[in-house]
Each structure stands twice: as C-alpha cells, then as structure tokens.
Design an enzyme around this catalytic site. Structure first.
Site, PDB file in Angstrom:
ATOM      1  N   GLU A   1       7.771  82.684 -19.059  1.00  0.00           N
ATOM      2  CA  GLU A   1       8.311  82.730 -18.689  1.00  0.00           C
ATOM      3  C   GLU A   1       7.897  83.688 -17.270  1.00  0.00           C
ATOM      4  OE1 GLU A   1      12.080  84.703 -18.045  1.00  0.00           O
ATOM      5  OE2 GLU A   1      11.800  86.240 -19.645  1.00  0.00           O
TER       6      GLU A   1
ATOM      7  N   LYS B   1      19.552  91.542 -20.032  1.00  0.00           N
ATOM      8  CA  LYS B   1      18.628  92.398 -19.263  1.00  0.00           C
ATOM      9  C   LYS B   1      18.640  93.584 -18.784  1.00  0.00           C
ATOM     10  CE  LYS B   1      18.107  90.592 -14.237  1.00  0.00           C
ATOM     11  NZ  LYS B   1      16.674  90.783 -13.841  1.00  0.00           N
TER      12      LYS B   1
ATOM     13  N   TYR C   1      21.217  95.690 -16.049  1.00  0.00           N
ATOM     14  CA  TYR C   1      21.312  95.205 -14.890  1.00  0.00           C
ATOM     15  C   TYR C   1      20.919  94.046 -14.683  1.00  0.00           C
ATOM     16  CZ  TYR C   1      15.990  93.609 -14.494  1.00  0.00           C
ATOM     17  OH  TYR C   1      14.987  92.957 -14.035  1.00  0.00           O
TER      18      TYR C   1
ATOM     19  N   LEU D   1      15.042  85.539 -20.562  1.00  0.00           N
ATOM     20  CA  LEU D   1      15.265  85.572 -19.907  1.00  0.00           C
ATOM     21  C   LEU D   1      16.784  84.766 -19.403  1.00  0.00           C
ATOM     22  CD1 LEU D   1      17.390  88.350 -18.652  1.00  0.00           C
ATOM     23  CD2 LEU D   1      16.850  87.984 -16.914  1.00  0.00           C
TER      24      LEU D   1
HETATM   25  C1  LIG Z   1      12.107  88.183 -16.757  1.00  0.00           C
HETATM   26  C2  LIG Z   1      12.916  87.334 -16.324  1.00  0.00           C
HETATM   27  N1  LIG Z   1      12.946  86.472 -16.075  1.00  0.00           N
HETATM   28  C3  LIG Z   1      14.058  85.388 -15.347  1.00  0.00           C
HETATM   29  C4  LIG Z   1      13.926  86.063 -13.912  1.00  0.00           C
HETATM   30  C5  LIG Z   1      15.617  85.113 -13.566  1.00  0.00           C
HETATM   31  O1  LIG Z   1      16.831  85.985 -13.258  1.00  0.00           O
HETATM   32  P1  LIG Z   1      17.549  85.013 -12.351  1.00  0.00           P
HETATM   33  O2  LIG Z   1      17.620  83.643 -12.047  1.00  0.00           O
HETATM   34  O3  LIG Z   1      18.851  85.274 -13.063  1.00  0.00           O
HETATM   35  O4  LIG Z   1      17.799  86.031 -11.522  1.00  0.00           O
HETATM   36  C6  LIG Z   1      14.247  87.563 -14.007  1.00  0.00           C
HETATM   37  C7  LIG Z   1      14.768  88.145 -13.175  1.00  0.00           C
HETATM   38  O5  LIG Z   1      15.037  89.014 -12.688  1.00  0.00           O
HETATM   39  C8  LIG Z   1      13.733  88.216 -14.954  1.00  0.00           C
HETATM   40  O6  LIG Z   1      13.706  89.340 -14.681  1.00  0.00           O
END
Ligand SMILES: Cc1ncc(COP(=O)(O)O)c(C=O)c1O
Length: 283
Positions: free
Chosen positions: A179, A147, A31, A203
C-alpha cells in the site's frame, strides 16, 4: 481555529496537552481522518468502527461512541465556518497522561481526546494528470491494520518520495506492493483490478472499501490479491486511494511509465464514481 480537547471546544492556541501524555512519549494512541462535504461527514460510521477496533486492540477505554463523535465533528465544522465546501476532520485518542512506564497506567487514567477540522480542496488537476511514485521498503510493524499515531516508517517513506520528486511511496514487503505510506494501492493487470487483501499488513481503508463497491457496481473485475514486484512491468494502471487522496492515478513508478503514462480509464471511472458518492464537484 476552534479545536476539541477532552470535552471542551477552545481556541487552538489554548489547547494544552501534557508532555507526560503517552501519545507524546510512546506514540500510544490511534487516530482517524474523516472527510466532510457541505457539513456532512462521509462514512462516519465506518470511521468510528475502525477507531473502535483500534481502541479495543490497544486496550484504551473511552466513553466515546459514534453519536458523541458525530456531535463533536458537526460542532467543529460549524465553529470553524466549514459547513460549506469540503473539510477534513482529524481525531486522535491516546492512552492519556501518566508517569513514564511502558506498561499500561491504572484504569483511572483518562484517555486524551483531541480533534480539529480544516478546509480541504481536492487537487482536481493533479487527479487528472496523475502523480509520480517510488517504491520503498515496508519497514512497519505487523499490525498495520491498526491506525496508530506511530507513523515514523510512513514519514520516512513519504519524505524519500518527496526527495525523489514523487508524491507517494509504495511500500514493498517480501516482493509485494502492499500500500502507500498514507493510502491504499490498486493496480490493473489484464483488465482486472487488484488490491492487497485485507490482512494485518494494510490499513483497511474506508476509501478502498468504497472503491471495491464501485468496481462491482461498474462491472470492473476486481480481486483482493497481491501485486508482485515482478509484475510491475505488466501494470496497465496503478492508483492510490484514501480519505484525502480520493482515487489518485500513478503515472510513473520508480521513473518507469505505468501503462501509457497517463491516468487510465478504470482509474478515471472509479475517481468519478467516488466523487459522485462524496458529492464532491470535479468540474
Ligand atoms: C497507511 C494507510 N493506508 C491507507 C489509508 C487510506 O485509508 P482511508 O481510505 O480510510 O483514508 C491511509 C490513510 O491515512 C493510510 O495512512
């Protein structure tokens, strides 16, 4: 609400996904969540690239491309009267509907593609005030760079944070702050910004990347390196980044004050910088 499902735009109440869908049965899908400001999706190409990588890693074949996704996003924004102000757009692609069996179904099975857009108003006061966070064991798998819709460890971590009066859980693996459960993490130690390197354990956040660029522009020293649990007492600032998280300062971690217990100057500068890039108002 008008949603997109497998080539059609239709009222959400009429959207039907089979219980045999592998997204439902196995969590077999990926997603994206993309921010839109005044009808314009932000960093749409970067989100597409990450989705494309996830689809390739999982061996899910679709006819989607960045142009088609942009068309879907723009139509969802207009159909739902979301072209003013801000919105988030959710897109999910699963391996599709097939009799339950672990191995991939025949290549003729079409993936399921579902998307919807909803109103988003960034919580400006919370950004200024900062939030409480807890640490929580990172019990996720070893491909956190994909993701996927398999979010159970993230759900459990966030729920624990909420139960403890927190807003986010900072995931800890092998003595390192990795994170957030739905965000990336940055800390400031000795005036230097640090965030976990881009590996299979995080991620690769789109916002994380923008924040690293902003730090370079603003002359803030930054390094992609781990923050160890043993260094928590030395943190001058700590913040989360994400599409719907922006740059969100953390003022307490496990009940201990971070730095001066207020959103610090580096966090604030990066938040303002990000809002500027997004074209999002903070007044
Ligand atoms: C586990 C995780 N890390 C980092 C992020 C941040 O990613 P982004 O800046 O692309 O939204 C998300 C966003 O949903 C996430 O689920």
């Amino acid at each position: 609400m008008i949603v997109y499902l497998n080539g059609e735009f239709l009222p959400s109440g009429e959207a039907r996904i089979s219980p045999d869908d592998r997204g439902f049965v196995f969590g077999d899908g990926v997603y994206e969540v993309t921010r839109a400001v005044r009808g314009q999706p932000f960093a749409a190409e970067a989100h597409w690239k990450r989705l494309e990588t996830g689809l390739r890693e999982l061996g899910i074949r679709t006819s989607l491309d960045s142009g088609r996704i942009l068309e879907i996003y723009l139509r969802l924004l207009s159909e739902n009267a979301l072209e003013d102000g801000e919105a988030t757009i959710y897109l999910q692609v699963t391996r599709g509907r097939a009799p339950r069996a672990h191995a991939f179904p025949p290549a003729t099975i079409q993936p399921t593609v579902y998307a919807f857009a909803s109103r988003f108003s960034p919580p400006i006061e919370q950004r200024r005030a900062g939030v409480n966070a807890i640490t929580y064991p990172d019990i996720r798998w070893s491909r956190c760079d994909i993701k996927t819709v398999n979010l159970l460890p993230n759900v459990l971590a966030k729920q624990k944070a909420v139960e403890m009066g927190g807003w986010e859980a900072v995931l800890v693996r092998d003595g390192v702050l990795i994170e957030g459960s739905s965000s990336n993490l940055f800390g400031v130690i000795d005036g230097e910004l640090r965030t976990y390197p881009r590996t299979n354990y995080i991620l690769p956040g789109i916002t994380r990347q923008v924040v690293l660029e902003l730090a370079a522009e603003l002359g803030i020293p930054a390094r992609e390196a781990p923050i160890f649990v043993g260094e928590m007492g030395r943190l001058e600032e700590l913040f989360l980044t994400g599409t719907a998280t922006d740059v969100q300062g953390i003022v307490t971690l496990d009940g201990y004050r971070v730095g001066d217990g207020v959103v610090g100057p580096i966090t604030k500068a990066l938040w303002e910088g990000l809002m500027g890039r997004l074209g999002s108002s903070i007044s």
